[in-house]
Design an enzyme around this catalytic site. Sequence first.
Site, PDB file in Angstrom:
ATOM      1  N   GLY A   1      17.255   5.016  -1.269  1.00  0.00           N
ATOM      2  CA  GLY A   1      17.524   5.064   0.171  1.00  0.00           C
ATOM      3  C   GLY A   1      17.534   3.664   0.730  1.00  0.00           C
ATOM      4  O   GLY A   1      17.060   2.731   0.088  1.00  0.00           O
ATOM      5  N   PRO A   2      18.063   3.521   1.935  1.00  0.00           N
ATOM      6  CA  PRO A   2      18.164   2.189   2.529  1.00  0.00           C
ATOM      7  C   PRO A   2      16.792   1.555   2.724  1.00  0.00           C
ATOM      8  O   PRO A   2      15.776   2.257   2.735  1.00  0.00           O
ATOM      9  CB  PRO A   2      18.823   2.442   3.889  1.00  0.00           C
ATOM     10  CG  PRO A   2      19.348   3.828   3.842  1.00  0.00           C
ATOM     11  CD  PRO A   2      18.597   4.562   2.801  1.00  0.00           C
ATOM     12  N   SER A   3      16.820   0.268   2.911  1.00  0.00           N
ATOM     13  CA  SER A   3      15.572  -0.453   3.159  1.00  0.00           C
ATOM     14  C   SER A   3      14.921   0.060   4.441  1.00  0.00           C
ATOM     15  O   SER A   3      15.595   0.288   5.439  1.00  0.00           O
ATOM     16  CB  SER A   3      15.895  -1.937   3.289  1.00  0.00           C
ATOM     17  OG  SER A   3      14.727  -2.633   3.578  1.00  0.00           O
TER      18      SER A   3
ATOM     19  N   GLU B   1      10.543  -0.713  -7.436  1.00  0.00           N
ATOM     20  CA  GLU B   1      11.456  -1.814  -7.767  1.00  0.00           C
ATOM     21  C   GLU B   1      10.907  -2.588  -8.959  1.00  0.00           C
ATOM     22  O   GLU B   1      10.918  -3.811  -8.971  1.00  0.00           O
ATOM     23  CB  GLU B   1      11.587  -2.775  -6.582  1.00  0.00           C
ATOM     24  CG  GLU B   1      12.232  -2.167  -5.373  1.00  0.00           C
ATOM     25  CD  GLU B   1      13.743  -2.034  -5.529  1.00  0.00           C
ATOM     26  OE1 GLU B   1      14.265  -2.378  -6.594  1.00  0.00           O
ATOM     27  OE2 GLU B   1      14.365  -1.562  -4.582  1.00  0.00           O
TER      28      GLU B   1
END
Length: 583
Positions: free
Chosen positions: A374-376, A504
């Site tokens: 998903g986006p940041s 990450e």
Amino acid sequence: MASSEKQLKKQAEKGIWKSYFRLMFKAKLPWGWIIFVSALYMFSSTITLAFPNFASKVATGVLKPYIIWGTVGLIVADVIMSGVVRYFNKLLVAKIDVSYRSLIWERLIKSPLRFFDQMKPTTMITRITTDATKISTVLGSYLPSLAATIYGTIGVVAVIFTYDWRLALSVIVYIPLYLIFNLFYGKWNYRAFKETYNRLSTLTQFLSELLMSVPLIKTFVTEKKEDERGHKNLQYYYKANMRRYIIMWVENPINGILSITSDILVILYGGYLVKAEIITISEWLGFFMYIGMLWGMLGSFLMMYVEIKKSQGATDRIAALMDGDLEVSERNFSISKLEDNIVFKDVAFSYGEKPVLGHVDVTIPVGKVTAIVGPSGSGKSTIFSLLQQFYQPNSGEILVGKTPISEYHLTDWRDLFAGVAQDSPMISGTIRENIVYGVNRDVTDAELAEAAEKANALDFIKGFRDGFDTYVGEAGSNLSGGQRQRIAIARAILRNSDILLLDEATASLDSQAEKFIQEAMDTLMQGRTTIMISHDLSNVQDADQIIVLNGGTVDGIGTHDELLKTNELYRLLVQLHTSSSAG
Ligand SMILES: Nc1ncnc2c1ncn2[C@@H]1O[C@H](COP(=O)(O)OP(=O)(O)OP(=O)(O)O)[C@@H](O)[C@H]1O
Ligand SMILES: [Mg+2]
């Protein structure tokens, strides 16, 4: 607005005594010692009180042996006692200091993460260092001497009345005058002090931020701007300091006038009484000496008052720390292995006012790989925080099977996890200490090397002169981002936990290293429940389930292929990824 602010300020200034009493009983104070030192103070006061009586007689030629020897004895006893009192008092301060520090320390360690979000690290450092010192000094030196000063004051007043009540009365009228002036003055002085203190804090904070962002400043050539900002802060501090000095200067002449006029009164009126043969010369002299002592004692009261007021900020801050909630580890169930799925049931969460997650309904299958994309800022890392119970959801539940995770012993629960995070935290120490951190068993050198090898870290560790004993610097500052991550991976390998949280995890590695790591990860992930967050969509394609998060809600769940067909955002993310890695 301004007046309500003023009121708030006033209220804050009033709460001080309450904070003090609360603090006094929260820490395990060495009461026995406090009483002992108070008794020493009393004893020392008694000696001091007796002295003028003898000395005035010697000075006026009353030379009976018992008076001479008494005077000598009192001088010697006074010197010895004040030394003894000072020694034991310092000891007491040190004892109180350590009990407050351990109390603060304990609270900090056991406070939930939410508590730390609201406070800057610099503030926290002040708490543990200067605040504790202030409180222990005030409690340790003023509490025991307070009793003695009250005793001494009563003693002096009683003695001067035995000399001559008229003379005593004429001096005593000065006391309220002196106290009223000094109380007002004390408040005034305190405000000025606080202003300077705040300015200094701002300055310190500015400096620490500046030092942390030197590379940023150089990159964006903002030296001139920062220089101006620094000078402005310095000017504020300088002005506040000037105001404080002016206020300090006012005190001297006014108190001077008060004590001079009272001295003149004693001299003139006392002289008259001596002449009229109502009192003797030695009584007159004794009286004079006792009055000097009285001013000294009143001065001590005021000093205590001012010091206690000055320590108010520290007291309030520590009292607030004492009042916060603590994490409680003891709960209903223990758990050592994850044997059922983890279920998010309509979970909503916000950091303070700010909503971050809403209506999250997902199941994380045990033993499988789940990816979150998903986006940041969409709340991915927040899900990890909730899983590890760093925060509690505002509504909804997280369960294992049917049991809410909040029912498991907290330490048990957190022991289930091993994580490699976006910015993998390090402790200052050696590489070895960092790898075995949180591994609650003895680790052999062979195991250590194996874990490092699997994490693809062995080569660079061997490249350091001290190998595993290389010091990593404060928070790992001597290592590169990729090196820190590989150490975190080695730690996760050794920890051998049931659930892997990878945030990450391969972000700071070059593609060569990433390939090796991916292999190591694959072995590590086998048989474990893995939850990974990745922007690199090639990493997540093989996941058993992918959760697409957008703005704090679940936008889609499925495998890579399913999501490609059904989910717009996922398609977009994949597209973005392929075009960016191609370019
Ligand atoms: N400790 C915190 N206090 C207040 N707000 C926070 C805190 N941590 C995160 N946030 C906010 O919560 C939102 C979600 O943050 P989160 O870290 O979960 O995002 P993310 O999806 O992991 O983003 P990224 O991909 O950039 O790592 C963001 O808007 C962020 O600003
Ligand atoms: Mg994140």
